[in-house]
Scaffold this active site. Sequence first.
Site, PDB file in Angstrom:
ATOM      1  N   ASP A   9       1.014  -1.124   0.147  1.00 46.27           N
ATOM      2  CA  ASP A   9      -0.093   0.039  -0.202  1.00 46.27           C
ATOM      3  C   ASP A   9       0.932   1.148   0.019  1.00 46.27           C
ATOM      4  OD1 ASP A   9      -2.479   1.482   0.653  1.00 46.27           O
ATOM      5  OD2 ASP A   9      -1.495   1.933   2.590  1.00 46.27           O
ATOM      6  N   LEU A  10       0.314   2.539  -0.340  1.00 44.30           N
ATOM      7  CA  LEU A  10       1.372   3.470  -0.233  1.00 44.30           C
ATOM      8  C   LEU A  10       1.025   4.393   0.882  1.00 44.30           C
ATOM      9  CD1 LEU A  10       3.168   5.510  -2.015  1.00 44.30           C
ATOM     10  CD2 LEU A  10       1.286   6.596  -2.858  1.00 44.30           C
ATOM     11  N   ASP A  11      -0.152   5.032   1.040  1.00 45.01           N
ATOM     12  CA  ASP A  11      -0.116   6.063   1.871  1.00 45.01           C
ATOM     13  C   ASP A  11      -0.330   5.090   3.379  1.00 45.01           C
ATOM     14  OD1 ASP A  11      -0.609   8.123   0.186  1.00 45.01           O
ATOM     15  OD2 ASP A  11      -2.828   7.716   0.030  1.00 45.01           O
ATOM     16  N   THR A  17       1.512  10.160   4.028  1.00 39.94           N
ATOM     17  CA  THR A  17       0.761  10.923   3.434  1.00 39.94           C
ATOM     18  C   THR A  17      -0.539  10.908   4.207  1.00 39.94           C
ATOM     19  OG1 THR A  17       0.423   9.212   1.779  1.00 39.94           O
ATOM     20  CG2 THR A  17       1.535  11.287   1.094  1.00 39.94           C
ATOM     21  N   LYS A  45      -8.776   6.070   6.141  1.00 35.46           N
ATOM     22  CA  LYS A  45      -7.490   5.372   5.579  1.00 35.46           C
ATOM     23  C   LYS A  45      -7.734   4.361   4.453  1.00 35.46           C
ATOM     24  CE  LYS A  45      -4.432   6.555   9.330  1.00 35.46           C
ATOM     25  NZ  LYS A  45      -3.602   6.138  10.411  1.00 35.46           N
ATOM     26  N   ARG A  49     -11.323   8.817  -2.469  1.00 31.50           N
ATOM     27  CA  ARG A  49     -11.907  10.043  -2.103  1.00 31.50           C
ATOM     28  C   ARG A  49     -13.124  10.341  -2.310  1.00 31.50           C
ATOM     29  NH1 ARG A  49      -9.120  13.746  -6.630  1.00 31.50           N
ATOM     30  NH2 ARG A  49      -7.477  12.146  -6.461  1.00 31.50           N
ATOM     31  N   SER A 114      -2.306   0.758  -4.413  1.00 32.38           N
ATOM     32  CA  SER A 114      -3.096   1.955  -3.331  1.00 32.38           C
ATOM     33  C   SER A 114      -4.450   2.259  -4.021  1.00 32.38           C
ATOM     34  CB  SER A 114      -2.076   2.856  -3.712  1.00 32.38           C
ATOM     35  OG  SER A 114      -2.398   4.120  -3.208  1.00 32.38           O
ATOM     36  N   ALA A 115      -4.993   2.812  -3.217  1.00 33.60           N
ATOM     37  CA  ALA A 115      -6.464   3.536  -3.363  1.00 33.60           C
ATOM     38  C   ALA A 115      -6.166   5.112  -4.221  1.00 33.60           C
ATOM     39  CB  ALA A 115      -7.282   3.716  -2.349  1.00 33.60           C
ATOM     40  N   ASN A 118      -3.364   9.801  -6.776  1.00 32.84           N
ATOM     41  CA  ASN A 118      -1.995  10.437  -6.923  1.00 32.84           C
ATOM     42  C   ASN A 118      -0.747   9.602  -6.646  1.00 32.84           C
ATOM     43  OD1 ASN A 118      -3.191  13.010  -6.990  1.00 32.84           O
ATOM     44  ND2 ASN A 118      -4.028  12.445  -4.972  1.00 32.84           N
ATOM     45  N   LYS A 145     -11.004  -0.460  -1.794  1.00 37.15           N
ATOM     46  CA  LYS A 145     -10.983  -1.225  -0.673  1.00 37.15           C
ATOM     47  C   LYS A 145     -12.277  -1.196   0.249  1.00 37.15           C
ATOM     48  CE  LYS A 145      -6.122  -0.537  -0.807  1.00 37.15           C
ATOM     49  NZ  LYS A 145      -4.775   0.227  -0.290  1.00 37.15           N
ATOM     50  N   GLU A 169      -0.269  -3.254   4.657  1.00 42.37           N
ATOM     51  CA  GLU A 169      -1.167  -2.337   4.688  1.00 42.37           C
ATOM     52  C   GLU A 169      -1.309  -1.570   6.135  1.00 42.37           C
ATOM     53  OE1 GLU A 169      -3.944  -0.776   3.829  1.00 42.37           O
ATOM     54  OE2 GLU A 169      -4.261  -1.079   1.693  1.00 42.37           O
ATOM     55  N   ASP A 170      -1.771  -0.290   6.079  1.00 40.65           N
ATOM     56  CA  ASP A 170      -1.998   0.505   7.252  1.00 40.65           C
ATOM     57  C   ASP A 170      -3.614   0.555   7.782  1.00 40.65           C
ATOM     58  OD1 ASP A 170      -2.346   2.334   5.177  1.00 40.65           O
ATOM     59  OD2 ASP A 170      -2.405   3.787   6.814  1.00 40.65           O
TER      60      ASP A 170
HETATM   61  P1  B16 Z   1      -6.449  10.190  -3.432  1.00 35.14           P
HETATM   62  P2  B16 Z   1      -3.881   3.973   0.165  1.00 35.14           P
HETATM   63  C1  B16 Z   1      -5.609   6.046  -0.013  1.00 35.14           C
HETATM   64  O1  B16 Z   1      -4.106   5.591  -0.351  1.00 35.14           O
HETATM   65  C2  B16 Z   1      -5.623   6.649   1.336  1.00 35.14           C
HETATM   66  O2  B16 Z   1      -5.357   6.002   2.697  1.00 35.14           O
HETATM   67  C3  B16 Z   1      -6.952   7.368   1.517  1.00 35.14           C
HETATM   68  O3  B16 Z   1      -6.902   8.295   2.880  1.00 35.14           O
HETATM   69  C4  B16 Z   1      -7.290   8.193   0.212  1.00 35.14           C
HETATM   70  O4  B16 Z   1      -8.830   8.653   0.501  1.00 35.14           O
HETATM   71  C5  B16 Z   1      -7.358   7.439  -0.932  1.00 35.14           C
HETATM   72  O5  B16 Z   1      -5.917   6.915  -1.075  1.00 35.14           O
HETATM   73  C6  B16 Z   1      -7.232   8.204  -2.232  1.00 35.14           C
HETATM   74  O6  B16 Z   1      -6.332   8.945  -2.497  1.00 35.14           O
HETATM   75  O7  B16 Z   1      -7.258  11.321  -2.786  1.00 35.14           O
HETATM   76  O8  B16 Z   1      -5.016  10.736  -3.472  1.00 35.14           O
HETATM   77  O9  B16 Z   1      -7.050   9.637  -4.696  1.00 35.14           O
HETATM   78  O10 B16 Z   1      -3.527   4.116   1.344  1.00 35.14           O
HETATM   79  O11 B16 Z   1      -4.505   3.052  -0.671  1.00 35.14           O
HETATM   80  O12 B16 Z   1      -2.382   4.066  -0.617  1.00 35.14           O
HETATM   81 MG    MG Z   2      -2.729   3.195   3.195  1.00 42.26          MG
END
Ligand code: B16
Ligand code: MG
Length: 232
Positions: A9-11, A17, A45, A49, A114-115, A118, A145, A169-170
């Site tokens: 996972d990224l964030d 982030t 998390k 979006r 990642s979701a 960005n 997710k 994953e976090d």
């Molecule tokens: P964006 P991950 C997720 O990333 C974030 O944890 C989550 O808080 C966020 O709303 C989602 O990405 C969408 O992000 O607005 O940049 O498209 O944890 O799956 O890497």
């Molecule tokens: Mg995450």
Amino acid sequence: MNKKGFIFDLDGVIVDTAKYHFLAWKKLANSIGIDFSEAQNEQLKGVSRKRSLEKILKWGNKSLSEGEFKRLMGLKNDDYLSHINQMDTSEILPNVAQTLDFLKENKQAVALGSASKNAVPILKKVDLLEQFEAIVDGNDVSKAKPDPEVFLIGAKLLNKEPEDCIVFEDSVAGIKAANTANMISIGIGQKEVLHEADYVFTDFTEMSQDFLKGLISGKNKKQTKRNVSIDN
Ligand code: B16
Ligand code: MG
């Protein structure tokens, strides 16, 4: 040596982030008279979006027109990107770069799951894009997710069966997604929050190379006794 699929996972796993998402959502929510706690933020998390804004509006008992909803998502993202633009390699979380190097040295397949829409710009900012054989992000999935779609696409791109994949994953939603995909789920964060994960570490500094070797060899397996309720 065996070759497994490792999906990151990224964030909150590679970079923190999550704190920028929190700041940007909080500012946006406050601007329309809604407040939410850090505990509620846990529920944002790993969530898309669109779904995040739906949850915030629900907490504040508010509804918006479609146009206004889109405008607010745009405002939040602009604010989030203003934080992202300041990022550099110093924001890679502890021992993540070393873990990626170790997996590469051991010829393992590595993907991002990642979701976030960005994800690529963030990986470029922290100079890690080249470390991933495959990237699956919010632009590639139709189901967020806890649906396992993001990780199942990752496994396919790595040419691996789901049971040969390991997910870092976090988020609660992401751990559920990995479990539904029948992958080994490794939580990065607090045990109390990520109790559905097969293994939990506070961060990558806690994870030994022996543990990683055990995942590669198959010695460290999926836990089968999770969620077993005990009837007295
Ligand atoms: P964006 P991950 C997720 O990333 C974030 O944890 C989550 O808080 C966020 O709303 C989602 O990405 C969408 O992000 O607005 O940049 O498209 O944890 O799956 O890497
Ligand atoms: Mg995450």
